[in-house]
Design an enzyme around this catalytic site. Structure first.
Site, short mmCIF file in Angstrom:
data_model
loop_
_atom_site.label_atom_id
_atom_site.label_comp_id
_atom_site.label_asym_id
_atom_site.label_seq_id
_atom_site.Cartn_x
_atom_site.Cartn_y
_atom_site.Cartn_z
N LYS A 15 0.84 -1.21 0.00
CA LYS A 15 0.00 0.00 0.00
C LYS A 15 0.87 1.25 0.00
O LYS A 15 0.58 2.21 -0.72
CB LYS A 15 -0.93 -0.01 1.22
CG LYS A 15 -2.07 -1.01 1.08
CD LYS A 15 -2.78 -1.30 2.40
CE LYS A 15 -3.73 -2.49 2.19
NZ LYS A 15 -4.36 -2.96 3.42
N GLN A 45 -5.23 -2.06 9.25
CA GLN A 45 -4.97 -3.36 8.65
C GLN A 45 -5.59 -4.47 9.51
O GLN A 45 -5.43 -4.48 10.73
CB GLN A 45 -3.46 -3.57 8.50
CG GLN A 45 -3.07 -4.85 7.77
CD GLN A 45 -3.53 -4.88 6.31
OE1 GLN A 45 -3.71 -3.86 5.67
NE2 GLN A 45 -3.74 -6.08 5.79
N ASP A 62 -11.37 1.94 3.17
CA ASP A 62 -11.65 0.51 2.95
C ASP A 62 -13.13 0.27 2.65
O ASP A 62 -13.50 -0.77 2.10
CB ASP A 62 -11.32 -0.29 4.22
CG ASP A 62 -9.97 -0.97 4.17
OD1 ASP A 62 -9.51 -1.31 3.06
OD2 ASP A 62 -9.38 -1.18 5.26
N1 GUN Z 1 -6.58 -7.43 5.44
C1 GUN Z 1 -6.63 -8.14 4.30
N2 GUN Z 1 -7.15 -7.38 3.30
C2 GUN Z 1 -7.42 -6.18 3.83
C3 GUN Z 1 -7.94 -4.97 3.30
O1 GUN Z 1 -8.30 -4.84 2.13
N3 GUN Z 1 -8.04 -3.94 4.18
C4 GUN Z 1 -7.68 -4.05 5.48
N4 GUN Z 1 -7.84 -2.99 6.26
N5 GUN Z 1 -7.19 -5.15 6.00
C5 GUN Z 1 -7.06 -6.21 5.17
#
Ligand code: GUN
Length: 285
Positions: A53, A97, A120
């Site tokens: 990211k 996350q 998200d």
């Molecule tokens: N854990 C696995 N995929 C994601 C995601 O797209 N966003 C977040 N915040 N955590 C994750």
């Protein structure tokens, strides 16, 4: 023999478009979008996601910070951090996350993120807006999947789509988006009886379970489009693999996504898109 859907390439072009947009926004408003990512603990999968990211944000010109906390952080401390970021007018996107350690209520943390910063689209209010057909940002993986399907040029409308998986993050929202594109949607899961038979009906098959070789070539209708959302370690060689027996499935499907290089890069590109969108909404208010 399938055409391979190159998620990496499609994500790259999406990010290039966003980078140009960020330059334009900076000229107009004198600042660039700012994303804050919270990572608790050091689970290798989560560390790898968060690193991806940050790299994408840098490519697009989005300012970004990863705040790392030890696995021992308390729920109250984490909630206080999220509240602090909610109040910070220089922060445009907040991402926590997942998964979080067991002693922290994930739902509580997600619900605390301000809806205007929820990149998200996991917060209850974002989910409600999606299902009520109100204007909202769209969760990243489902959004990326629809973009990949559209990249093939196939018509989604009127098709039989089967989604294997019913998670809040992928299965349920992607089924909703496919419905909005006028596909006829079946949601199957690990306990579906005759999964092979149900899967074989699909013109569009989306698999998001997290089990290597769950979908074998005999479960795929010849000419189907197969989207593999799984991320697993191949027990035969330790390499990254999806939920679909890719080598055999690609002989049957018309289009298929590889793992890695399919859905994963699109999730991250769509996250960048959501961050830019939230920023625009804020500065143009
Ligand atoms: N854990 C696995 N995929 C994601 C995601 O797209 N966003 C977040 N915040 N955590 C994750």
């Amino acid at each position: 023999m399938s055409e391979i859907i190159n998620g990496k390439e499609i994500a790259k072009s999406l990010k290039e478009g966003l980078a140009a947009k960020v330059v334009e926004l900076n000229e107009k408003y004198g600042r660039t979008p700012n994303l804050v990512v919270i990572l608790v603990g050091d689970d290798p999968g989560s560390v790898s996601y968060v690193t991806g990211k940050a790299k994408a944000a840098n490519e697009v010109g989005i300012r970004n910070t990863t705040l790392r906390f030890p696995v021992t952080i308390s729920e109250d401390e984490l909630l206080a951090k999220v509240e602090e970021l909610n109040a910070d007018t220089d922060v445009d996107g907040i991402l926590v996350q997942l998964p979080l350690p067991k002693h922290i209520d994930e739902n509580k943390v997600i619900a605390t993120i301000s809806i205007d910063k929820d990149v998200d689209a996991f917060s209850p209010m974002s989910v409600a807006r999606l299902w009520l057909k109100q204007p909202t940002i769209v969760p990243c993986t489902p959004n990326g999947i629809i973009k990949l399907l559209k990249s093939t040029g196939i018509e989604i409308s009127g098709k039989e789509a089967v989604v294997i998986g019913r998670s809040n993050i992928v299965g349920l929202p992607v089924a909703k988006l496919l419905l909005d594109e006028n596909a006829t949607v079946t949601i199957a899961h690990s306990r579906t009886r005759n999964l092979a038979e149900v899967a074989r009906r699909a013109d569009i098959l989306v698999v998001a379970i997290g089990r290597e070789r769950l979908v074998t070539a005999d479960m795929i209708k010849p000419g189907a489009v197969v989207i593999d959302v799984g991320v697993n370690r191949d027990t035969r060689n330790g390499k990254l693999c999806g939920d679909v027996d890719y080598e055999n499935a690609k002989e049957v499907a018309a289009y298929i996504t590889p793992v890695p290089g399919g859905v994963g890069p699109m999730t991250i590109a769509c996250l960048m898109e959501n961050t830019v969108e939230n920023f625009i909404k804020k500065v143009e208010k």
